[in-house]
Design an enzyme around this catalytic site. Structure first.
Site, short mmCIF file in Angstrom:
data_model
loop_
_atom_site.label_atom_id
_atom_site.label_comp_id
_atom_site.label_asym_id
_atom_site.label_seq_id
_atom_site.Cartn_x
_atom_site.Cartn_y
_atom_site.Cartn_z
N LYS A 185 0.83 -1.21 0.00
CA LYS A 185 0.00 0.00 0.00
C LYS A 185 0.86 1.26 0.00
O LYS A 185 0.56 2.25 -0.69
CB LYS A 185 -0.93 0.00 1.22
CG LYS A 185 -1.81 1.26 1.36
CD LYS A 185 -2.73 1.46 0.17
CE LYS A 185 -3.51 2.76 0.25
NZ LYS A 185 -4.53 2.77 1.29
N LYS A 196 0.21 11.70 5.68
CA LYS A 196 0.41 10.55 6.57
C LYS A 196 0.94 9.34 5.82
O LYS A 196 1.86 8.66 6.26
CB LYS A 196 -0.92 10.24 7.27
CG LYS A 196 -0.90 9.07 8.25
CD LYS A 196 -1.44 7.79 7.64
CE LYS A 196 -2.90 7.87 7.28
NZ LYS A 196 -3.42 6.56 6.75
#
Length: 312
Positions: free
Chosen positions: A172, A240
């Site tokens: 990811k 993030k």
């Protein structure tokens, strides 16, 4: 059929929950926002009074919250969901966090006899609605096999990426590296094109048929030209995700120049007040510097978009 628990009923979670219900699962939900729980209950979900209660009543628990702090709050401690889960049950972490953070949750869960599937997702809100999410699932084969029907109910593009917890988050992070760079490149190209006087409709027509095309260009260029900053994937969340990616780069001694530059640009965008807008709002950072605004020459030029999925 296994009973499902679902924690986190935001833009993604509410649709994932609905798809589990459509697949015939009994789903118990929890969210700090009572209105989100009530909306899910109206669709047929059961409400849990606490995280621990949700864990007690579930064979598989999905966690779809924002960041590691929220994952910890939802899963750990005497009031966390793991404390209520039965030995042999499974926790599916679909939030995007660091590989080491997922591993720490898995180590904690192991003491309770609870297995973990590390399965961040890509596909955006549209993918969540349509059940077409990419589920990047890492888990031992037997754990994956027990839960794969539930995984496929929310993501028909479920792919087992490995046996080791953390591998899903690793894949990811690499996906997010590309999302970031392609989105920034799209913004850069659009602003340069605007300043040079190129017809945006012509540009999109040509690039979409050329080797310079990317999924992000094809999706975000028209959205940017429409001045549509509605959130299909928030700009500040990208910061993030890039932090996770850059930490991996440091640990593995891999230079990530473009990721670093992209992160700084997203931080600029957040500082300019665009943090909760769609990540294509990064174009406004370039616009401010170039003193121009990306827009269609004629309002009715905007081409029809068959798929507005903001993959993440």
């Amino acid at each position: 059929m296994k009973k499902i628990g679902f924690i986190g009923l935001g833009n993604m979670g509410q649709h994932m929950t609905l798809n589990l219900l459509k697949a015939g699962y009994e789903v118990t939900v929890f969210d700090v926002r009572k209105e989100a729980v009530q909306a899910a209950a109206a669709k047929g979900a059961k409400e849990a009074a606490s995280l621990k209660e949700l864990g007690t009543n579930s064979d598989i628990v999905f966690v779809m919250v924002l960041d590691f702090k929220q994952v910890q709050s939802a899963t750990l401690g005497q009031e966390g969901v793991i404390s209520g889960m039965k030995p042999g049950s499974t926790l599916v972490i679909t939030s995007t966090i660091a590989p080491s953070q997922t591993q720490s949750i898995a180590a904690y869960a192991k003491d309770y006899g609870v297995a973990v599937i590390d399965s961040p997702v890509s596909g955006g809100v549209t993918g969540a609605m349509e059940g077409t999410l990419v589920m990047m699932a890492a888990a031992p084969q037997d754990v994956f096999d027990k839960c794969k029907d539930a995984l496929f109910a929310v993501g028909k593009n479920t792919i087992k990426v490995g046996n080791d917890i953390g591998m899903g988050q690793t894949v990811k992070a690499i996906n997010q590296l590309l999302v970031s760079i392609h989105c920034v490149a799209t913004a850069e190209a659009l602003v340069l094109s605007q300043k040079a006087g190129v017809d945006p409709a012509v540009l999109i027509d040509i690039i979409s048929k050329s080797v310079g095309a990317s999924y992000m260009f094809n999706q975000k260029a028209p959205k940017t030209l429409d001045r549509d900053w509605s959130n299909k994937g928030a700009l500040d969340i990208q910061i993030k995700d890039l932090d996770i990616c850059l930490k991996m780069g440091r640990e593995l001694e891999v230079p990530l120049f473009l990721s670093s530059i992209s992160r700084e640009l997203f931080i600029m965008g957040e500082g300019m007040g665009f943090g909760r807008e769609d990540l294509c709002a990064i174009a406004k950072v370039y616009e401010a510097s170039a003193k121009t605004e990306v827009k269609w020459l004629n309002k009715d030029e905007s081409p029809p978009q068959k798929d507005k999925t903001a993959k993440k």
